[in-house]
Design a protein around this motif. Structure first.
Motif, PDB file in Angstrom:
ATOM      1  N   UNK A   9       0.833  -1.201   0.000  1.00  0.00           N
ATOM      2  CA  UNK A   9       0.000   0.000   0.000  1.00  0.00           C
ATOM      3  C   UNK A   9       0.870   1.255   0.000  1.00  0.00           C
ATOM      4  N   UNK A  10       1.954   1.237   0.755  1.00  0.00           N
ATOM      5  CA  UNK A  10       2.846   2.391   0.782  1.00  0.00           C
ATOM      6  C   UNK A  10       3.497   2.604  -0.580  1.00  0.00           C
ATOM      7  N   UNK A  58       4.543   6.339   5.924  1.00  0.00           N
ATOM      8  CA  UNK A  58       4.236   5.170   6.774  1.00  0.00           C
ATOM      9  C   UNK A  58       3.186   5.423   7.836  1.00  0.00           C
ATOM     10  N   UNK A  59       3.058   6.660   8.333  1.00  0.00           N
ATOM     11  CA  UNK A  59       2.068   6.904   9.386  1.00  0.00           C
ATOM     12  C   UNK A  59       0.638   6.866   8.874  1.00  0.00           C
ATOM     13  N   UNK A  94       1.806   2.841 -11.554  1.00  0.00           N
ATOM     14  CA  UNK A  94       1.517   1.684 -10.713  1.00  0.00           C
ATOM     15  C   UNK A  94       2.079   1.844  -9.308  1.00  0.00           C
ATOM     16  N   UNK A  95       3.246   2.446  -9.191  1.00  0.00           N
ATOM     17  CA  UNK A  95       3.908   2.591  -7.894  1.00  0.00           C
ATOM     18  C   UNK A  95       4.178   4.078  -7.652  1.00  0.00           C
ATOM     19  N   UNK A  96       3.245   4.711  -6.968  1.00  0.00           N
ATOM     20  CA  UNK A  96       3.311   6.158  -6.777  1.00  0.00           C
ATOM     21  C   UNK A  96       4.437   6.583  -5.846  1.00  0.00           C
ATOM     22  N   UNK A  97       5.070   5.613  -5.189  1.00  0.00           N
ATOM     23  CA  UNK A  97       6.172   5.979  -4.296  1.00  0.00           C
ATOM     24  C   UNK A  97       7.297   6.657  -5.071  1.00  0.00           C
ATOM     25  N   UNK A  98       7.412   6.342  -6.379  1.00  0.00           N
ATOM     26  CA  UNK A  98       8.474   6.931  -7.198  1.00  0.00           C
ATOM     27  C   UNK A  98       8.135   8.367  -7.582  1.00  0.00           C
ATOM     28  N   UNK A  99       6.858   8.740  -7.517  1.00  0.00           N
ATOM     29  CA  UNK A  99       6.463  10.096  -7.889  1.00  0.00           C
ATOM     30  C   UNK A  99       6.756  11.102  -6.790  1.00  0.00           C
ATOM     31  N   UNK A 100       6.861  10.636  -5.561  1.00  0.00           N
ATOM     32  CA  UNK A 100       7.080  11.532  -4.436  1.00  0.00           C
ATOM     33  C   UNK A 100       8.539  11.450  -3.978  1.00  0.00           C
TER      34      UNK A 100
END
Length: 215
Positions: free
Chosen positions: A22-23, A30-31, A199-205
Motif C-alpha cells: 500500500x505504501x 508510513x504513518x 503503478x507505484x506512486x512511491x516513485x512520484x514523491x
C-alpha cells in the motif's frame, strides 16, 4: 506473527505485506497506515524495507545481475526482430527519484543530479562498453561488421560510440525515416517508466529514507 509482553498477537505476514505494498502503490507516508490498519509508523516502515530487501535477495541472481554474452545476443536478436535495429542492446532512458533527505554535503555527488537518485543508475554493460571490456556481440549493418552492441539515446547525451542518436534536422527521406523509427523505439522506454510511476506512486514523491543503501 508474534505476541508482545501483554500477550497481544501482532500482525500477520499478509497484513504486513499489504501495508508495505500500500505504501509503494499509493506513495503515502508510513504513518498513513495507522488509520487503515492500526499499525504504527515504525512497523509499517520496517515492513516496507523488509519486503523490498526480500524481493532483491530473491530475484537478484536472475534479474539484477550483469547480462552474459548469451543474454546480450538474445537481447540483440529480439530488438532486431521487433524494431529492425541489428546489434541494439536497448534504449537507455531514465527517470529521477528526488531524495528529500539528501545530506547537504552530498549534494551533487549522488548518482543523478543535485539531490535526485537515478532510478536506472548506470548499467554495468554500458560501463564495460565504454572501457572496451564487454563480451563480443558482433553484428553486421550495410556490409560493415561491428564488434560491440549499442544503445539508442537522444541528442543531449555525450558523443559516445556506444550511443546511436537520431538526426537533429533530417532532410534526406532515409534520415527522416531513421529518425522516426529511432524515436519510436525510445518512446517504449519512456512509456515503461510512465507505467512504473502510475503503478507505484512511491516513485512520484520524494524518497523519505535517510540512508542511500536503503534507497
Amino acid at each position: 506473527m508474534r505476541y508482545d509482553a501483554r500477550g497481544k498477537r501482532g500482525f500477520t505476514g499478509l497484513q504486513k505485506c499489504v501495508a508495505a505494498i500500500k505504501l509503494m502503490a499509493m506513495g503515502e507516508s508510513p504513518d498513513s497506515v495507522d488509520d487503515y490498519m492500526r499499525m504504527s509508523e515504525r512497523t509499517a516502515r520496517e515492513n516496507l524495507y523488509l519486503l523490498a530487501r526480500g524481493v532483491v535477495e530473491t530475484f537478484s541472481d536472475q534479474y539484477l545481475r550483469k547480462p552474459s554474452l548469451h543474454d546480450m545476443q538474445q537481447l540483440s536478436a529480439a530488438r532486431e526482430e521487433r524494431h529492425g535495429f541489428p546489434g541494439m542492446l536497448g534504449s537507455i532512458d531514465c527517470t529521477h527519484w528526488k531524495w528529500r533527505n539528501c545530506l547537504v554535503a552530498w549534494k551533487g555527488q549522488v548518482v543523478g543530479s543535485n539531490n535526485d537518485v537515478n532510478v536506472l543508475d548506470q548499467s554495468l554493460i554500458f560501463d564495460d562498453l565504454l572501457s572496451g571490456k564487454a563480451p563480443d556481440a558482433p553484428f553486421t549493418v550495410n556490409g560493415n561488421e561491428y564488434k560491440f552492441g549499442y544503445y539508442l539515446r537522444d541528442g543531449i547525451h555525450p558523443q559516445y560510440s556506444t550511443f546511436v542518436k537520431a538526426f537533429r534536422h533530417p532532410i534526406d527521406p532515409r534520415d527522416k525515416y531513421f529518425k522516426r523509427r529511432q524515436e519510436g523505439v525510445r518512446k517504449d522506454v519512456e512509456r515503461a517508466f510512465g507505467v512504473l510511476k502510475s503503478k507505484w506512486h512511491i516513485v512520484e514523491h520524494a524518497a523519505r529514507p535517510y540512508e542511500l543503501d536503503t534507497l
